[in-house]
Each structure stands twice: as structure tokens, then as C-alpha cells.
Design a protein around this motif. Sequence first.
Motif, mmCIF file in Angstrom:
data_model
loop_
_atom_site.group_PDB
_atom_site.id
_atom_site.type_symbol
_atom_site.label_atom_id
_atom_site.label_comp_id
_atom_site.label_asym_id
_atom_site.label_seq_id
_atom_site.Cartn_x
_atom_site.Cartn_y
_atom_site.Cartn_z
ATOM 1 N N THR A 149 2.303 -75.687 -60.964
ATOM 2 C CA THR A 149 3.321 -76.861 -60.687
ATOM 3 C C THR A 149 3.589 -76.699 -59.247
ATOM 4 O O THR A 149 2.979 -75.711 -58.556
ATOM 5 C CB THR A 149 4.447 -76.571 -61.440
ATOM 6 N N ALA A 150 4.479 -77.780 -58.551
ATOM 7 C CA ALA A 150 4.601 -77.794 -57.344
ATOM 8 C C ALA A 150 5.710 -76.626 -56.849
ATOM 9 O O ALA A 150 5.696 -76.169 -55.802
ATOM 10 C CB ALA A 150 5.466 -79.095 -56.831
ATOM 11 N N LYS A 151 6.372 -76.209 -57.774
ATOM 12 C CA LYS A 151 7.344 -74.878 -57.587
ATOM 13 C C LYS A 151 6.770 -73.688 -57.656
ATOM 14 O O LYS A 151 7.474 -72.692 -57.612
ATOM 15 C CB LYS A 151 8.375 -75.023 -58.697
ATOM 16 N N GLY A 152 5.447 -73.623 -58.274
ATOM 17 C CA GLY A 152 4.691 -72.469 -58.549
ATOM 18 C C GLY A 152 4.068 -72.354 -59.693
ATOM 19 O O GLY A 152 4.058 -73.349 -60.445
ATOM 20 N N LEU A 153 3.554 -71.173 -60.304
ATOM 21 C CA LEU A 153 3.067 -71.036 -61.484
ATOM 22 C C LEU A 153 4.087 -71.009 -62.559
ATOM 23 O O LEU A 153 4.890 -70.173 -62.473
ATOM 24 C CB LEU A 153 2.172 -69.858 -61.634
ATOM 25 N N GLN A 154 3.866 -71.840 -63.611
ATOM 26 C CA GLN A 154 4.822 -71.694 -64.799
ATOM 27 C C GLN A 154 4.222 -70.944 -65.849
ATOM 28 O O GLN A 154 3.070 -71.195 -66.356
ATOM 29 C CB GLN A 154 5.210 -73.274 -65.090
ATOM 30 N N LEU A 155 4.675 -69.763 -66.131
ATOM 31 C CA LEU A 155 4.456 -68.910 -67.115
ATOM 32 C C LEU A 155 4.858 -68.992 -68.373
ATOM 33 O O LEU A 155 6.423 -68.815 -68.412
ATOM 34 C CB LEU A 155 4.539 -67.380 -66.514
ATOM 35 N N GLN A 156 4.236 -69.091 -69.384
ATOM 36 C CA GLN A 156 4.936 -69.114 -70.764
ATOM 37 C C GLN A 156 4.599 -67.723 -71.716
ATOM 38 O O GLN A 156 3.467 -67.464 -71.632
ATOM 39 C CB GLN A 156 4.849 -70.277 -71.440
ATOM 40 N N PHE A 157 5.587 -66.936 -71.749
ATOM 41 C CA PHE A 157 5.478 -65.787 -72.835
ATOM 42 C C PHE A 157 5.909 -65.698 -73.944
ATOM 43 O O PHE A 157 6.894 -66.515 -74.341
ATOM 44 C CB PHE A 157 6.258 -64.782 -71.766
ATOM 45 N N HIS A 158 5.189 -64.899 -74.632
ATOM 46 C CA HIS A 158 5.530 -65.014 -76.143
ATOM 47 C C HIS A 158 6.404 -63.473 -76.067
ATOM 48 O O HIS A 158 5.365 -62.375 -76.179
ATOM 49 C CB HIS A 158 4.375 -65.162 -77.135
ATOM 50 N N HIS A 159 7.517 -63.480 -76.543
ATOM 51 C CA HIS A 159 8.106 -62.033 -76.859
ATOM 52 C C HIS A 159 8.380 -61.731 -78.267
ATOM 53 O O HIS A 159 8.819 -62.669 -78.848
ATOM 54 C CB HIS A 159 9.532 -62.006 -76.009
ATOM 55 N N VAL A 160 8.087 -60.491 -78.860
ATOM 56 C CA VAL A 160 8.311 -60.171 -80.287
ATOM 57 C C VAL A 160 9.095 -58.944 -79.950
ATOM 58 O O VAL A 160 8.633 -57.771 -79.293
ATOM 59 C CB VAL A 160 7.073 -60.085 -80.930
ATOM 60 N N ILE A 161 10.378 -58.833 -80.200
ATOM 61 C CA ILE A 161 11.579 -57.767 -79.835
ATOM 62 C C ILE A 161 11.257 -56.860 -81.490
ATOM 63 O O ILE A 161 11.952 -57.486 -82.378
ATOM 64 C CB ILE A 161 12.872 -58.008 -79.545
ATOM 65 N N GLU A 162 10.467 -55.872 -81.435
ATOM 66 C CA GLU A 162 10.155 -55.433 -82.728
ATOM 67 C C GLU A 162 11.309 -54.425 -82.881
ATOM 68 O O GLU A 162 12.023 -53.874 -81.884
ATOM 69 C CB GLU A 162 9.060 -54.647 -82.315
ATOM 70 N N LEU A 163 11.643 -54.219 -84.077
ATOM 71 C CA LEU A 163 12.822 -53.438 -84.404
ATOM 72 C C LEU A 163 12.352 -52.232 -85.327
ATOM 73 O O LEU A 163 11.585 -52.373 -86.252
ATOM 74 C CB LEU A 163 13.744 -54.150 -85.562
ATOM 75 N N GLU A 164 12.333 -51.003 -84.753
ATOM 76 C CA GLU A 164 11.815 -49.738 -85.276
ATOM 77 C C GLU A 164 12.169 -49.749 -87.090
ATOM 78 O O GLU A 164 13.288 -49.795 -87.106
ATOM 79 C CB GLU A 164 12.318 -48.362 -84.628
ATOM 80 N N GLY A 165 11.319 -49.547 -87.600
ATOM 81 C CA GLY A 165 11.533 -49.288 -89.207
ATOM 82 C C GLY A 165 11.424 -50.544 -89.736
ATOM 83 O O GLY A 165 11.873 -50.646 -91.264
ATOM 84 N N SER A 166 11.294 -51.751 -89.150
ATOM 85 C CA SER A 166 11.670 -52.950 -90.024
ATOM 86 C C SER A 166 10.375 -53.839 -89.958
ATOM 87 O O SER A 166 9.713 -53.782 -88.791
ATOM 88 C CB SER A 166 12.684 -53.958 -89.196
ATOM 89 N N GLU A 167 10.081 -54.613 -90.938
ATOM 90 C CA GLU A 167 8.857 -55.282 -91.012
ATOM 91 C C GLU A 167 9.099 -56.560 -90.097
ATOM 92 O O GLU A 167 8.280 -57.145 -89.526
ATOM 93 C CB GLU A 167 8.507 -55.974 -92.391
#
Length: 150
Positions: free
Chosen positions: A118-136
Motif C-alpha cells: 500500500t502507499a503507507k507501507g506493507l499491510q500484513l495480515q496475521f493469524h494468531h491462535v492463543i493456545e491454552l495449555e491443557g485445552s483443546e
Amino acid sequence: MRLFENAAELASMTGKELGVSGWHTLDQTQIQSFADATLDQQWIHTDPGRAAAGPYGATVAHGYLSLSMLPYLAGQVYRVQQAAMIINYGLNKVRFPAPARVNSRIRDRLALASVTDTAKGLQLQFHHVIELEGSEKPACIAETVSLLRS
């Protein structure tokens, strides 16, 4: 920690997992500090005695606390050497599938979903999964958007 020399090197990871952060414990002090900062003093977060008899058997972290941990956790996963700055640009989607009880351990599994010039710079889309220890189920799933300026 993955070190990328420049934006182009990071962009080559589009559609791939960048890595996983270390574990972080959400203790009652952090939960209370977040409650104080946001003025969200709901008992499920701040009253250990009452919460012990509640639906989760203990206090739970605010969903937004888990969300607010993304910059810290993602900062353990990758860095771009020649970036002048990477700024938060927004969120596309956020969900909180499972509660993070007090003293739970969370970590971020991070993927680079897309890169747009983009004109403002690179637009980065990230996918985060905040894993919870011991949880499916994870504590948080979020699609974030950042701007990278070289």
C-alpha cells in the motif's frame, strides 16, 4: 525467534506459520492490573472467592487481556531487521473460544496470512491462535492487521 532481514523476506512466508511464542502465565496480579487499567472489575476476573464458586471454579482472564498479549507474544516469534516500524492497524476478527483461568499458560501460534503493498507501507495480515495449555480450545483466535514501514 525468526529473524527476517527485510520486508521481502518476511513476505516470502505468506500463507505459512512463522512460529510459536514461549508460554506466559496469566496470574491474578496481571488480571487485576488489567481490570484496574480498563475499569472492568467484573467479579469473574477480580474476586477469587466468589469466582471459586462460579462457572469456572476460579477467576478468569479478560478476553481482551489475552488479545492485548499479542504484541508481546508475537514479538517472541519474529522480527524484521530492516523495518523502521511495524504498527498495529486493526483487527479483522476476534473470538474467545475458551476461558483462560488464573495461572493458565498461554502462547501464540502465529502465521502470516497475507501481504498487500500500500502507499503507507506493507499491510500484513496475521493469524494468531492463543493456545491454552491443557485445552483443546484456544483462549483467543485473532486476525490482526499491521503496517510495516521500511
